[in-house]
Structure formats: C-alpha cells, structure tokens
Write a protein that holds these residues in place. Structure first.
Motif, mmCIF file in Angstrom:
data_model
loop_
_atom_site.group_PDB
_atom_site.id
_atom_site.type_symbol
_atom_site.label_atom_id
_atom_site.label_comp_id
_atom_site.label_asym_id
_atom_site.label_seq_id
_atom_site.Cartn_x
_atom_site.Cartn_y
_atom_site.Cartn_z
ATOM 1 N N TRP A 1 0.921 -1.262 0.031
ATOM 2 C CA TRP A 1 0.160 -0.024 -0.089
ATOM 3 C C TRP A 1 0.806 1.390 0.028
ATOM 4 C CZ3 TRP A 1 -3.150 2.354 4.227
ATOM 5 C CH2 TRP A 1 -4.286 3.213 3.920
ATOM 6 N N TYR A 2 2.043 1.225 0.715
ATOM 7 C CA TYR A 2 2.942 2.385 0.706
ATOM 8 C C TYR A 2 3.298 2.731 -0.650
ATOM 9 C CZ TYR A 2 7.353 4.858 1.995
ATOM 10 O OH TYR A 2 8.256 5.709 2.143
ATOM 11 N N ASP A 3 3.293 1.788 -1.686
ATOM 12 C CA ASP A 3 3.856 2.164 -2.839
ATOM 13 C C ASP A 3 2.771 2.692 -3.900
ATOM 14 O OD1 ASP A 3 6.407 1.844 -2.405
ATOM 15 O OD2 ASP A 3 6.305 -0.270 -3.019
ATOM 16 N N ILE A 4 1.614 3.090 -3.462
ATOM 17 C CA ILE A 4 0.656 3.379 -4.504
ATOM 18 C C ILE A 4 0.860 4.763 -4.863
ATOM 19 C CG2 ILE A 4 -0.968 1.545 -3.703
ATOM 20 C CD1 ILE A 4 -2.691 4.020 -2.406
ATOM 21 N N GLU A 5 0.327 5.135 -5.877
ATOM 22 C CA GLU A 5 0.523 6.471 -6.507
ATOM 23 C C GLU A 5 -0.279 7.584 -5.912
ATOM 24 O OE1 GLU A 5 0.542 6.970 -10.904
ATOM 25 O OE2 GLU A 5 1.373 4.970 -11.029
ATOM 26 N N GLU A 6 -1.474 7.109 -5.249
ATOM 27 C CA GLU A 6 -2.838 8.136 -5.123
ATOM 28 C C GLU A 6 -2.265 8.804 -3.748
ATOM 29 O OE1 GLU A 6 -3.885 5.467 -7.934
ATOM 30 O OE2 GLU A 6 -3.112 5.200 -6.178
ATOM 31 N N VAL A 7 -1.469 8.274 -2.977
ATOM 32 C CA VAL A 7 -1.078 8.839 -1.458
ATOM 33 C C VAL A 7 0.339 8.867 -1.245
ATOM 34 C CG1 VAL A 7 -1.777 6.653 -0.388
ATOM 35 C CG2 VAL A 7 -2.086 8.907 0.578
ATOM 36 N N ARG A 8 0.625 9.755 -0.442
ATOM 37 C CA ARG A 8 2.058 9.708 0.041
ATOM 38 C C ARG A 8 2.332 9.741 1.669
ATOM 39 N NH1 ARG A 8 3.070 7.699 -3.978
ATOM 40 N NH2 ARG A 8 3.625 8.966 -5.896
#
Length: 179
Positions: free
Chosen positions: A138-145
């Motif tokens: 989940w850490y690697d998704i584009e939509e959230v940092r």
C-alpha cells in the motif's frame, strides 16, 4: 479519535475522510450528518459517540479500495465499491437542480458512503504477520504519500482495528467526506 495524515501529489489534501462504524445506515446518517439526515451535523463524531478516526487524503474509493484489493489478493478493478448513503442518491441524484428556495444537500460539501461488508471482513481478517507486507504494498501506491513505511503500517492497523470492532459490534463501516 485517531488521525492519520496522508499527502497526494505532495500537497496535504483539503478533503477530510472520517472512517467510523455504525449498526445501520440510519445510525450512520444521524452520527455523520445530523439527526434524520436533515443537514450537516453541529456535533462531531466524538460527540455522537462514534468509534472513528480521520484519515486525511485517504479516500475510500481508490486509496482504501487499493488496500482492500491487496488484502484480498485481487486487482483493484475487481474490488466492490462503496455505496452512497447521503445525500440520498434516489431523492437527490447527483446534478439534480434544487427547486427555488431549497438548497441541495450536495452544496453542503459533505458525503457519506457505506463501505462493503466484504471490506470490513477482509480487513478484520488481516493476520498480524501479514500486516507489514500489506502496508509495504500500500505504501507504494501513487494516489497517496505516507511520511514513511511506519506511517503506512500505522494506517493499516487503524483500518484493521476499526474493521474488527465493527464486525464484533455487528455493524458496517462508513466514510464521511468533508470538502
């Protein structure tokens, strides 16, 4: 109340997402919108007695949906979608013009969605040993940092804990979005 701040595109989101559980839709509307769904609540979810946390920048449709997809081991496009509860999509379809002298609930900047019970069950079933790998995906998704991996892991723990408490109470998960 717990809080997790996430960023999208490097900016702190101006949209707030409050996740909570309730026994049914009527209770969820009363807590999140106000008694009878008549308008934006004058009280907070704390005052309403809700078990909740805010997850700034973590929308239910994509960001949480991707977490559920990872937990289910299926592609994001195959994940069930949240359902609109308020404004009532039958009484107030999106884009409907309000009659003169009546304000549209869409103008309140407030939306309430019910998350699929399958999401609740999936998150509640996340094994403690699997949690770090799930958080890493989940850490690697584009939509959230996230600030770092530990921040992502803490957010997963919040969702898993809320889902477990909702299941134990026989309730469903809800997300109140405030713009």
């Amino acid at each position: 109340m717990y809080s997790v701040a996430a960023q999208a595109d490097g900016e702190l989101m101006g949209v707030l997402y409050d996740y909570f559980h309730a026994a049914d839709r009527a209770t969820a509307v009363d807590r999140a919108i106000g008694p009878g769904g008549g308008g934006p609540a004058a009280r907070s979810l704390d005052e309403a007695g809700a078990d909740w946390f805010d997850a700034k920048g973590m929308d239910p449709n994509v960001v949480l949906g991707k977490l559920v997809g990872f937990a289910q081991g299926i592609p994001f496009g195959s994940v069930a979608e949240p359902e609109m509860v308020w404004p009532d999509p039958v009484a107030w379809p999106y884009g409907r013009q309000a009659p003169p002298g009546v304000s549209s609930p869409w103008e309140a900047g407030l939306v309430l969605q019910e998350l699929p019970d399958g999401w609740r069950d999936t998150l509640a079933a996340v094994d403690e040993e699997a949690l770090p790998m799930l958080a890493l995906q989940w850490y690697d998704i584009e939509e959230v940092r996230f600030a770092d991996f530990l921040d992502a892991q803490a957010a997963v723990r919040l969702f898993v804990g809320l889902a477990r408490r909702a299941g134990a109470a026989g309730g469903s998960l809800y997300c109140r979005c405030t713009v």
